[in-house]
Design a protein around this motif. Structure first.
Motif, mmCIF file in Angstrom:
data_model
loop_
_atom_site.group_PDB
_atom_site.id
_atom_site.type_symbol
_atom_site.label_atom_id
_atom_site.label_comp_id
_atom_site.label_asym_id
_atom_site.label_seq_id
_atom_site.Cartn_x
_atom_site.Cartn_y
_atom_site.Cartn_z
ATOM 1 N N GLN A 118 0.828 -1.206 0.000
ATOM 2 C CA GLN A 118 0.000 0.000 0.000
ATOM 3 C C GLN A 118 0.866 1.261 0.000
ATOM 4 N N TYR A 119 1.943 1.240 0.763
ATOM 5 C CA TYR A 119 2.866 2.376 0.815
ATOM 6 C C TYR A 119 3.491 2.617 -0.562
ATOM 7 N N LEU A 120 3.946 1.553 -1.212
ATOM 8 C CA LEU A 120 4.591 1.679 -2.521
ATOM 9 C C LEU A 120 3.611 2.197 -3.577
ATOM 10 N N VAL A 121 2.377 1.725 -3.552
ATOM 11 C CA VAL A 121 1.358 2.189 -4.496
ATOM 12 C C VAL A 121 1.082 3.662 -4.274
ATOM 13 N N ALA A 122 0.919 4.066 -3.011
ATOM 14 C CA ALA A 122 0.657 5.476 -2.696
ATOM 15 C C ALA A 122 1.826 6.346 -3.118
ATOM 16 N N ALA A 123 3.055 5.898 -2.900
ATOM 17 C CA ALA A 123 4.233 6.666 -3.296
ATOM 18 C C ALA A 123 4.298 6.799 -4.809
ATOM 19 N N HIS A 124 3.954 5.745 -5.520
ATOM 20 C CA HIS A 124 3.951 5.789 -6.997
ATOM 21 C C HIS A 124 2.924 6.799 -7.497
ATOM 22 N N HIS A 125 1.728 6.762 -6.919
ATOM 23 C CA HIS A 125 0.679 7.711 -7.342
ATOM 24 C C HIS A 125 1.065 9.144 -7.015
ATOM 25 N N ALA A 126 1.706 9.363 -5.887
ATOM 26 C CA ALA A 126 2.143 10.712 -5.502
ATOM 27 C C ALA A 126 3.191 11.238 -6.485
#
Length: 130
Positions: A118-126
């Motif tokens: 979830q952290y990696l997905v959120a960082a990618h979207h950011a």
């Protein structure tokens, strides 16, 4: 975080489950080796202890679903403050199309690998939004 030309497809899997053909690169993201699992049985391509939650956080969480949101918040802060661990993980993800984050917890919804994904997905979207 390092930039990538295309995002890697990520999934999670319990370390006690057999490797699947579509797992891609298999990366153990726990601080401790899964009890009773041999290196051959795990079939991990890498073990990145540095990306796992701290012992204190892991013990506080205790895999209690009621503490999930608090665990995620605290773990995300640890990840934000851990560029070396993130870089080690990103190095393993470089030049692969698919990877599976391995974890030992019995709970397949409330565990560090799920939170890390979830952290990696959120960082990618950011990064894409910036």
């Amino acid at each position: 975080m390092a930039t990538r030309s295309a995002p890697v497809e990520l999934d999670t899997r319990r370390a006690y489950e057999a490797a699947a053909k579509g797992d891609g690169r298999r990366i153990l993201v726990d601080r401790l080796w899964p009890r009773g699992v041999s290196k051959d049985a795990l079939a991990a391509d890498a073990w990145i202890k540095a990306i796992a939650p701290s012992d204190g956080l892991r013990q506080w969480f205790g895999h209690d679903p009621e503490r999930w949101e608090g665990f995620r918040e605290r773990y995300f802060k640890e990840l934000d403050a851990n560029p070396e661990g993130l870089e080690a993980l990103l190095d393993e993800l470089r030049d692969v199309k698919r990877a599976t984050l391995l974890f030992a917890a019995a709970d397949t919804r409330h565990n560090n690998a799920t939170a890390l994904l979830q952290y990696l997905v959120a960082a990618h979207h950011a990064r894409e939004a910036a």
